[in-house]
Design a protein around this motif. Structure first.
Motif, PDB file in Angstrom:
ATOM      1  N   THR A  59      73.232  22.419  57.290  1.00 39.46           N
ATOM      2  CA  THR A  59      73.348  21.843  58.694  1.00 39.46           C
ATOM      3  C   THR A  59      74.723  21.102  58.724  1.00 39.46           C
ATOM      4  O   THR A  59      75.127  20.456  57.840  1.00 39.46           O
ATOM      5  CB  THR A  59      72.235  20.866  58.912  1.00 39.46           C
ATOM      6  OG1 THR A  59      70.914  21.362  58.455  1.00 39.46           O
ATOM      7  CG2 THR A  59      72.157  20.114  60.409  1.00 39.46           C
ATOM      8  N   ALA A  60      75.179  21.130  59.722  1.00 43.21           N
ATOM      9  CA  ALA A  60      76.491  20.572  60.046  1.00 43.21           C
ATOM     10  C   ALA A  60      76.398  18.999  60.242  1.00 43.21           C
ATOM     11  O   ALA A  60      75.160  18.476  60.182  1.00 43.21           O
ATOM     12  CB  ALA A  60      76.959  20.992  61.314  1.00 43.21           C
ATOM     13  N   PRO A  61      77.470  18.098  59.597  1.00 41.96           N
ATOM     14  CA  PRO A  61      77.241  16.750  59.567  1.00 41.96           C
ATOM     15  C   PRO A  61      76.722  16.057  60.853  1.00 41.96           C
ATOM     16  O   PRO A  61      75.921  15.119  60.519  1.00 41.96           O
ATOM     17  CB  PRO A  61      78.665  16.203  59.378  1.00 41.96           C
ATOM     18  CG  PRO A  61      79.495  17.555  58.826  1.00 41.96           C
ATOM     19  CD  PRO A  61      78.853  18.721  59.363  1.00 41.96           C
ATOM     20  N   ASP A  62      76.924  16.738  61.908  1.00 45.73           N
ATOM     21  CA  ASP A  62      76.151  15.950  63.134  1.00 45.73           C
ATOM     22  C   ASP A  62      74.786  16.659  63.701  1.00 45.73           C
ATOM     23  O   ASP A  62      74.288  16.134  64.481  1.00 45.73           O
ATOM     24  CB  ASP A  62      77.315  16.152  64.557  1.00 45.73           C
ATOM     25  CG  ASP A  62      77.207  17.606  64.834  1.00 45.73           C
ATOM     26  OD1 ASP A  62      76.621  18.665  64.354  1.00 45.73           O
ATOM     27  OD2 ASP A  62      77.917  17.940  66.075  1.00 45.73           O
ATOM     28  N   GLY A  63      74.641  17.596  62.729  1.00 52.73           N
ATOM     29  CA  GLY A  63      72.999  17.974  62.797  1.00 52.73           C
ATOM     30  C   GLY A  63      72.879  19.052  64.034  1.00 52.73           C
ATOM     31  O   GLY A  63      71.607  19.469  64.176  1.00 52.73           O
ATOM     32  N   SER A  64      74.022  19.473  64.679  1.00 56.65           N
ATOM     33  CA  SER A  64      73.976  20.427  65.732  1.00 56.65           C
ATOM     34  C   SER A  64      73.735  21.843  65.876  1.00 56.65           C
ATOM     35  O   SER A  64      73.397  22.704  66.465  1.00 56.65           O
ATOM     36  CB  SER A  64      74.897  19.901  66.871  1.00 56.65           C
ATOM     37  OG  SER A  64      76.087  20.286  66.318  1.00 56.65           O
ATOM     38  N   TYR A  65      74.108  22.213  64.481  1.00 58.78           N
ATOM     39  CA  TYR A  65      74.164  23.720  64.291  1.00 58.78           C
ATOM     40  C   TYR A  65      74.147  23.896  62.601  1.00 58.78           C
ATOM     41  O   TYR A  65      74.306  23.040  61.733  1.00 58.78           O
ATOM     42  CB  TYR A  65      75.401  24.402  64.830  1.00 58.78           C
ATOM     43  CG  TYR A  65      76.690  23.791  64.198  1.00 58.78           C
ATOM     44  CD1 TYR A  65      77.249  24.549  62.973  1.00 58.78           C
ATOM     45  CD2 TYR A  65      77.164  22.639  64.867  1.00 58.78           C
ATOM     46  CE1 TYR A  65      78.500  24.102  62.670  1.00 58.78           C
ATOM     47  CE2 TYR A  65      78.541  22.318  64.252  1.00 58.78           C
ATOM     48  CZ  TYR A  65      79.181  22.859  63.148  1.00 58.78           C
ATOM     49  OH  TYR A  65      80.350  22.396  62.595  1.00 58.78           O
ATOM     50  N   THR A  66      73.630  25.060  62.110  1.00 59.85           N
ATOM     51  CA  THR A  66      73.855  25.537  60.837  1.00 59.85           C
ATOM     52  C   THR A  66      75.062  26.096  60.685  1.00 59.85           C
ATOM     53  O   THR A  66      75.680  26.901  61.355  1.00 59.85           O
ATOM     54  CB  THR A  66      72.775  26.410  60.402  1.00 59.85           C
ATOM     55  OG1 THR A  66      71.562  25.873  60.611  1.00 59.85           O
ATOM     56  CG2 THR A  66      72.850  26.932  59.190  1.00 59.85           C
ATOM     57  N   ASP A  67      75.740  25.885  59.506  1.00 59.97           N
ATOM     58  CA  ASP A  67      77.152  26.439  58.828  1.00 59.97           C
ATOM     59  C   ASP A  67      76.708  26.941  57.665  1.00 59.97           C
ATOM     60  O   ASP A  67      76.184  26.538  56.754  1.00 59.97           O
ATOM     61  CB  ASP A  67      78.183  25.294  58.855  1.00 59.97           C
ATOM     62  CG  ASP A  67      79.485  25.792  58.597  1.00 59.97           C
ATOM     63  OD1 ASP A  67      79.721  26.940  59.029  1.00 59.97           O
ATOM     64  OD2 ASP A  67      80.462  25.157  58.037  1.00 59.97           O
ATOM     65  N   GLY A  68      77.187  28.484  57.452  1.00 58.87           N
ATOM     66  CA  GLY A  68      76.902  29.194  56.481  1.00 58.87           C
ATOM     67  C   GLY A  68      77.683  30.313  56.326  1.00 58.87           C
ATOM     68  O   GLY A  68      78.518  30.743  56.862  1.00 58.87           O
ATOM     69  N   SER A  69      77.471  31.081  55.095  1.00 57.60           N
ATOM     70  CA  SER A  69      78.361  32.376  54.843  1.00 57.60           C
ATOM     71  C   SER A  69      77.288  33.046  54.080  1.00 57.60           C
ATOM     72  O   SER A  69      76.454  32.890  53.432  1.00 57.60           O
ATOM     73  CB  SER A  69      79.492  31.884  53.845  1.00 57.60           C
ATOM     74  OG  SER A  69      79.025  31.463  52.701  1.00 57.60           O
ATOM     75  N   ILE A  70      77.257  34.456  53.833  1.00 65.10           N
ATOM     76  CA  ILE A  70      76.644  35.551  53.178  1.00 65.10           C
ATOM     77  C   ILE A  70      77.707  36.381  52.718  1.00 65.10           C
ATOM     78  O   ILE A  70      78.641  36.863  53.576  1.00 65.10           O
ATOM     79  CB  ILE A  70      75.640  36.031  54.123  1.00 65.10           C
ATOM     80  CG1 ILE A  70      74.390  36.893  53.129  1.00 65.10           C
ATOM     81  CG2 ILE A  70      75.981  36.992  55.317  1.00 65.10           C
ATOM     82  CD1 ILE A  70      73.353  37.259  53.869  1.00 65.10           C
ATOM     83  N   THR A  71      77.544  36.938  51.487  1.00 65.68           N
ATOM     84  CA  THR A  71      78.480  37.874  50.831  1.00 65.68           C
ATOM     85  C   THR A  71      78.091  39.269  50.710  1.00 65.68           C
ATOM     86  O   THR A  71      76.851  39.159  50.335  1.00 65.68           O
ATOM     87  CB  THR A  71      78.967  37.218  49.582  1.00 65.68           C
ATOM     88  OG1 THR A  71      79.412  35.928  49.736  1.00 65.68           O
ATOM     89  CG2 THR A  71      79.929  38.005  48.929  1.00 65.68           C
ATOM     90  N   GLY A  72      78.832  40.215  50.626  1.00 68.47           N
ATOM     91  CA  GLY A  72      78.387  41.838  50.400  1.00 68.47           C
ATOM     92  C   GLY A  72      79.309  42.004  49.459  1.00 68.47           C
ATOM     93  O   GLY A  72      80.420  41.716  49.341  1.00 68.47           O
ATOM     94  N   GLN A  73      78.817  43.134  48.583  1.00 71.44           N
ATOM     95  CA  GLN A  73      79.737  43.672  47.502  1.00 71.44           C
ATOM     96  C   GLN A  73      79.333  45.017  47.288  1.00 71.44           C
ATOM     97  O   GLN A  73      78.321  45.830  47.942  1.00 71.44           O
ATOM     98  CB  GLN A  73      79.127  43.071  46.020  1.00 71.44           C
ATOM     99  CG  GLN A  73      79.872  43.453  45.048  1.00 71.44           C
ATOM    100  CD  GLN A  73      79.577  42.764  43.591  1.00 71.44           C
ATOM    101  OE1 GLN A  73      78.521  42.738  43.553  1.00 71.44           O
ATOM    102  NE2 GLN A  73      80.543  42.452  42.866  1.00 71.44           N
TER     103      GLN A  73
END
Length: 105
Positions: A59-73
């Motif tokens: 969760t973002a520091p202000d709680g308003s959204y999710t911040d993420g990543s996903i990796t492919g190989q």
């Protein structure tokens, strides 16, 4: 609840590629609701397939959204110009798929 994923950028290195995204409203973090798992399937315009290599989100520091990543190989093939991606959010036995077409640098 309806979630809106937004791809911020696509990066790659010699072994893999990573999709960086945000989701609004924020995804449940598992404290009061079941956690959300992500899976990735991808294919380029040359027919090469790519496997899910994991990811992370918070969760973002202000709680308003999710911040993420996903990796492919593996890394995108030389000469490939487009990556067709299906990211599936899995939660409580339900699947929420999102299909994207991303230009490769």
């Amino acid at each position: 609840m309806s979630y809106e994923p937004v791809v911020r950028r696509l990066t790659s290195d010699e072994e893999s590629f990573t999709i960086h995204y945000t989701v609004t409203p924020p995804l449940p973090n598992g404290d009061d609701e079941p956690p959300v798992l992500l899976s990735l399937e991808a294919e380029d315009d040359l027919g090469n397939e790519y496997l899910d290599w994991g990811g992370a989100y918070g969760t973002a520091p202000d709680g308003s959204y999710t911040d993420g990543s996903i990796t492919g190989q593996p890394a995108p093939a030389a000469g490939a110009r487009v990556l067709r991606v299906r990211i599936t959010f899995l939660r409580g036995g339900e699947e929420f798929p999102y299909e994207l077409t991303l230009p490769l640098p």
